[in-house]
Design a protein around this motif. Structure first.
Motif, PDB file in Angstrom:
ATOM      1  N   ASN A 240      12.692   9.967   2.579  1.00  0.00           N
ATOM      2  CA  ASN A 240      11.456   9.603   2.667  1.00  0.00           C
ATOM      3  C   ASN A 240      10.910   8.583   3.974  1.00  0.00           C
TER       4      ASN A 240
ATOM      5  N   SER B 285       0.735  -1.081  -0.035  1.00  0.00           N
ATOM      6  CA  SER B 285       0.108  -0.089   0.106  1.00  0.00           C
ATOM      7  C   SER B 285       1.013   1.284   0.135  1.00  0.00           C
ATOM      8  N   CYS B 286       1.952   1.022   0.076  1.00  0.00           N
ATOM      9  CA  CYS B 286       2.966   2.291  -0.130  1.00  0.00           C
ATOM     10  C   CYS B 286       2.838   3.048  -1.399  1.00  0.00           C
ATOM     11  N   LYS B 287       2.737   4.507  -1.287  1.00  0.00           N
ATOM     12  CA  LYS B 287       2.951   5.280  -2.496  1.00  0.00           C
ATOM     13  C   LYS B 287       4.311   5.358  -3.188  1.00  0.00           C
ATOM     14  N   ILE B 288       5.139   4.983  -2.876  1.00  0.00           N
ATOM     15  CA  ILE B 288       6.536   5.177  -3.342  1.00  0.00           C
ATOM     16  C   ILE B 288       7.330   3.738  -3.668  1.00  0.00           C
ATOM     17  N   LYS B 289       6.330   2.806  -3.372  1.00  0.00           N
ATOM     18  CA  LYS B 289       7.063   1.274  -3.408  1.00  0.00           C
ATOM     19  C   LYS B 289       7.533   1.153  -4.799  1.00  0.00           C
ATOM     20  N   ASN B 290       7.074   1.770  -5.952  1.00  0.00           N
ATOM     21  CA  ASN B 290       7.793   1.515  -7.463  1.00  0.00           C
ATOM     22  C   ASN B 290       9.125   1.957  -7.383  1.00  0.00           C
TER      23      ASN B 290
END
Length: 146
Positions: A55, A29-34
């Motif tokens: 971050n 669910s992390c927004k910066i996982k990519n």
């Protein structure tokens, strides 16, 4: 060309070498996982530059990750010496399934960070390794076949 990824701030230093294992389930669910997961699982990398950007992250110590530039580095495996071990030949990676837990080579011999069954080309046979179980082991540089 360098790749950008994130790593715990306590690990973020130029020259650090690491193996990217796999994305973590808890990070879905992390927004910066990519940015974290843009590396190839089982591949080795070296940090070439630590950027100023930090971050939040609940996985790493100190709850922060640093932005770093990485480069892919040479892949190595340990293999038993034999007729099939020749420079230029194509091999299928297979674990030694060694149980000598105090051996410093156990992770490489047992393919802890590599997928068994992966095809690779032998680039060079680097040298003989001391094996506590008496096997004639060699350090081998390889190129993974996509």
């Amino acid at each position: 060309m360098a790749k950008i990824t994130l790593i715990g701030v306590d690990l973020a230093r130029e020259g650090l070498e690491f193996t990217f294992v796999t994305p973590l389930v808890g990070c879905a669910s992390c927004k910066i996982k990519n940015v974290c997961f843009n590396l190839e699982p089982g591949r080795n990398y070296r940090i070439t530059k630590v950027r100023d950007k930090v971050n939040p992250c609940f996985v790493f110590n100190r709850d922060q990750v640093a932005t770093v530039e990485v480069e892919e580095i040479q892949e190595y495996v340990n293999m038993q010496f034999g007729k099939k071990l020749q420079e230029g030949s194509t091999i299928t990676l297979k674990s030694m399934n060694c149980d000598h837990i105090t051996c410093p080579n156990i992770e490489v011999c047992n393919l802890v960070h590599k997928r068994e069954g992966t095809k690779a080309t032998i680039k060079a046979i680097e040298g003989r390794l001391e094996c506590p179980k008496g096997y004639d082991m060699r350090r081998v540089s390889i190129s993974i076949i996509q």
